[in-house]
Scaffold this motif. Sequence first.
Motif, PDB file in Angstrom:
ATOM      1  N   GLN A 261      -5.107   4.995 -13.630  1.00  0.00           N
ATOM      2  CA  GLN A 261      -5.031   4.128 -12.457  1.00  0.00           C
ATOM      3  C   GLN A 261      -3.648   3.501 -12.373  1.00  0.00           C
ATOM      4  O   GLN A 261      -3.058   3.123 -13.385  1.00  0.00           O
ATOM      5  CB  GLN A 261      -6.084   3.023 -12.558  1.00  0.00           C
TER       6      GLN A 261
ATOM      7  N   SER B  14      -7.217  12.868 -13.679  1.00  0.00           N
ATOM      8  CA  SER B  14      -6.913  12.292 -12.369  1.00  0.00           C
ATOM      9  C   SER B  14      -6.200  10.962 -12.546  1.00  0.00           C
ATOM     10  O   SER B  14      -6.344  10.297 -13.573  1.00  0.00           O
ATOM     11  CB  SER B  14      -8.199  12.077 -11.563  1.00  0.00           C
TER      12      SER B  14
ATOM     13  N   SER C 228      -5.493   7.547  -9.952  1.00  0.00           N
ATOM     14  CA  SER C 228      -5.653   6.927  -8.643  1.00  0.00           C
ATOM     15  C   SER C 228      -4.557   5.906  -8.404  1.00  0.00           C
ATOM     16  O   SER C 228      -4.061   5.278  -9.343  1.00  0.00           O
ATOM     17  CB  SER C 228      -7.025   6.247  -8.535  1.00  0.00           C
TER      18      SER C 228
ATOM     19  N   VAL D 117      -4.073   2.514  -6.214  1.00  0.00           N
ATOM     20  CA  VAL D 117      -4.806   1.518  -5.424  1.00  0.00           C
ATOM     21  C   VAL D 117      -3.873   0.356  -5.101  1.00  0.00           C
ATOM     22  O   VAL D 117      -3.037  -0.025  -5.923  1.00  0.00           O
ATOM     23  CB  VAL D 117      -6.052   1.016  -6.189  1.00  0.00           C
TER      24      VAL D 117
ATOM     25  N   HIS E 185      -4.410  10.646  -6.612  1.00  0.00           N
ATOM     26  CA  HIS E 185      -5.266  10.362  -5.463  1.00  0.00           C
ATOM     27  C   HIS E 185      -5.010   8.958  -4.926  1.00  0.00           C
ATOM     28  O   HIS E 185      -4.864   8.002  -5.696  1.00  0.00           O
ATOM     29  CB  HIS E 185      -6.739  10.468  -5.856  1.00  0.00           C
TER      30      HIS E 185
ATOM     31  N   SER F  68      -6.484   5.730  -2.991  1.00  0.00           N
ATOM     32  CA  SER F  68      -7.773   5.111  -2.688  1.00  0.00           C
ATOM     33  C   SER F  68      -7.943   5.025  -1.172  1.00  0.00           C
ATOM     34  O   SER F  68      -6.983   5.104  -0.403  1.00  0.00           O
ATOM     35  CB  SER F  68      -7.862   3.720  -3.321  1.00  0.00           C
ATOM     36  N   ASP F  69      -9.168   4.842  -0.752  1.00  0.00           N
ATOM     37  CA  ASP F  69      -9.477   4.852   0.674  1.00  0.00           C
ATOM     38  C   ASP F  69      -8.684   3.812   1.460  1.00  0.00           C
ATOM     39  O   ASP F  69      -8.376   4.016   2.638  1.00  0.00           O
ATOM     40  CB  ASP F  69     -10.973   4.595   0.873  1.00  0.00           C
TER      41      ASP F  69
ATOM     42  N   TYR G 116     -10.536  15.752  -3.164  1.00  0.00           N
ATOM     43  CA  TYR G 116     -10.917  14.756  -4.168  1.00  0.00           C
ATOM     44  C   TYR G 116     -11.295  15.358  -5.520  1.00  0.00           C
ATOM     45  O   TYR G 116     -11.677  14.621  -6.435  1.00  0.00           O
ATOM     46  CB  TYR G 116     -12.051  13.886  -3.621  1.00  0.00           C
TER      47      TYR G 116
ATOM     48  N   TYR H 127     -14.598  14.195  -6.754  1.00  0.00           N
ATOM     49  CA  TYR H 127     -14.822  12.747  -6.722  1.00  0.00           C
ATOM     50  C   TYR H 127     -14.820  12.137  -8.132  1.00  0.00           C
ATOM     51  O   TYR H 127     -15.785  11.540  -8.584  1.00  0.00           O
ATOM     52  CB  TYR H 127     -16.146  12.414  -6.028  1.00  0.00           C
TER      53      TYR H 127
ATOM     54  N   GLN I 131     -13.085   9.615  -9.183  1.00  0.00           N
ATOM     55  CA  GLN I 131     -12.828   8.175  -9.256  1.00  0.00           C
ATOM     56  C   GLN I 131     -13.511   7.413  -8.124  1.00  0.00           C
ATOM     57  O   GLN I 131     -12.932   6.522  -7.497  1.00  0.00           O
ATOM     58  CB  GLN I 131     -11.325   7.910  -9.242  1.00  0.00           C
TER      59      GLN I 131
ATOM     60  N   ASN J 107     -13.538   3.700  -8.260  1.00  0.00           N
ATOM     61  CA  ASN J 107     -12.247   3.072  -8.002  1.00  0.00           C
ATOM     62  C   ASN J 107     -11.892   3.130  -6.526  1.00  0.00           C
ATOM     63  O   ASN J 107     -10.747   2.900  -6.152  1.00  0.00           O
ATOM     64  CB  ASN J 107     -11.158   3.751  -8.838  1.00  0.00           C
TER      65      ASN J 107
ATOM     66  N   VAL K 174     -11.949   5.811  -4.536  1.00  0.00           N
ATOM     67  CA  VAL K 174     -11.242   7.039  -4.156  1.00  0.00           C
ATOM     68  C   VAL K 174     -12.259   8.051  -3.633  1.00  0.00           C
ATOM     69  O   VAL K 174     -13.046   8.606  -4.393  1.00  0.00           O
ATOM     70  CB  VAL K 174     -10.477   7.636  -5.354  1.00  0.00           C
TER      71      VAL K 174
END
Length: 469
Positions: free
Chosen positions: A190, A219, A221, A223, A269, A271-272, A288, A291, A293, A296, A298
């Motif tokens: 992360q 992976s 992420s 954020v 990746h 995050s949304d 993804y 999926y 994460q 988190n 994502v």
Amino acid sequence: MAQSRHIIKSIEPGSIAEEMELMPGDELLTVNGEEIEDVFDYQFQIKGADYVELGVRRADGEEWLLEIDKEYDEDLGIVFENSLMDEYRSCRNHCVFCFIDQMPPGMRPTLYFKDDDSRLSFLQGNYVTLTNMNDRDIERIIRYRLEPINISFQTTNPELRCKMLHNRFAGEALEKVKRLFDAGIEMNGQIVLCKGLNDGGELERSISDLTAYLPHLKSVSVVPVGLSRYREGLYPLEPFTKEDAREVLRVIRRCQEKLYETWGLHFIHASDEWYLLAEEELPGEEVYDGYLQLENGVGMLRLLMEEVEQELERREGDGREIHISLATGRLAAPTLELLMKKICRKYPGVHVQIYPIRNDFFGESITVSGLITGQDLIAQLDGKPLGEKLLLPCNMLRAGENVFLDDVTVEEVERRLDLPVQIVDEPGRDLVLAVLNETNELTHKRRIMYEQSDCSNSGPSECGQVDPV
């Protein structure tokens, strides 16, 4: 650290422990002559053995040595008062982005506990900085295969990491990743992105450096930092703008394209939040990588969209009449609006009013539903047309309980708004069922997905990673 006492909370009916006449209040002293530090020591001694010896102190002080023959993989049926069988390790860092430092005073004590415990990374998916781990901790992870381990990198620049974590050893801690990699331990990473610190060229450097740990680092992420209104005296951080978010996504997409050609996965990746802030469409499900994460934030919205559409595809629709409301954070509200329109196209008599809740408690820059309080819900929904019932996403509540962050209960929200409240679990099918009144009961608690303690590295301790839905 003082040795924790391993007190038995309960005994499972029909278990070996019941047969051996163990009782709540008894204390486990040793297994096979070894003192037990935590649940991993215990499971390592118990599992994969057809004979074990337990040293037990009864509640009256009498000590027993129990010799037990059992099936190779059979559990003893003991439930301990502390599921970790040890004290939780608190965080030694003073991260510039820590959300717990941005909490207002007067909340319940567990919300102020910062953990940095590698064992909770394995058990619950928490992210750890590695600064709280010594050589023995690394050896135990490797010996017991405690994977995946989730690592909060922030940056691979040692000097910058020391600054961001406010810990002079934070840069050296990154060397532990190499040991985990060499042992083949699966990891996820992360990066909490802070404007003007670890973004831009520093983000590109971090992504490039972390690719050296493929394929065991599955992976990473990215954020955005969450900024509440309680930041007086803290490091000056600024929120990201729409153009900032678009630049972050450009960097991530470039890296994804190169990595997919070589490794067959996207690895890094966003995050949304980044897509919503940038006002760009969420990527397809294939981006993804399964999926990895979700907790988190994502791909959570993409998965929700896919699951809702799959549920609707198998339905014929009908003319039922329903008038309900749904409250969520401002971030996810547009996505939920789209999903409700899809449901209503198949069920024309269904009407769902979406209410995006402004976060007055933590500040308007906090837009995720996981940080919505009961008092903000009541204040902003009171007097509004809410229909027959109000739907709320489960991440507003503490796992297994019916309370919001501010200790307001679901029942109090119902009483103040004078209508039933239903808590909706995360799967898209559950959302469709709740909207169509096809669930058998009104749920007031968030379902427990896994054993959860009162701690988290990067968010309010009882919330874990804050979901965007």
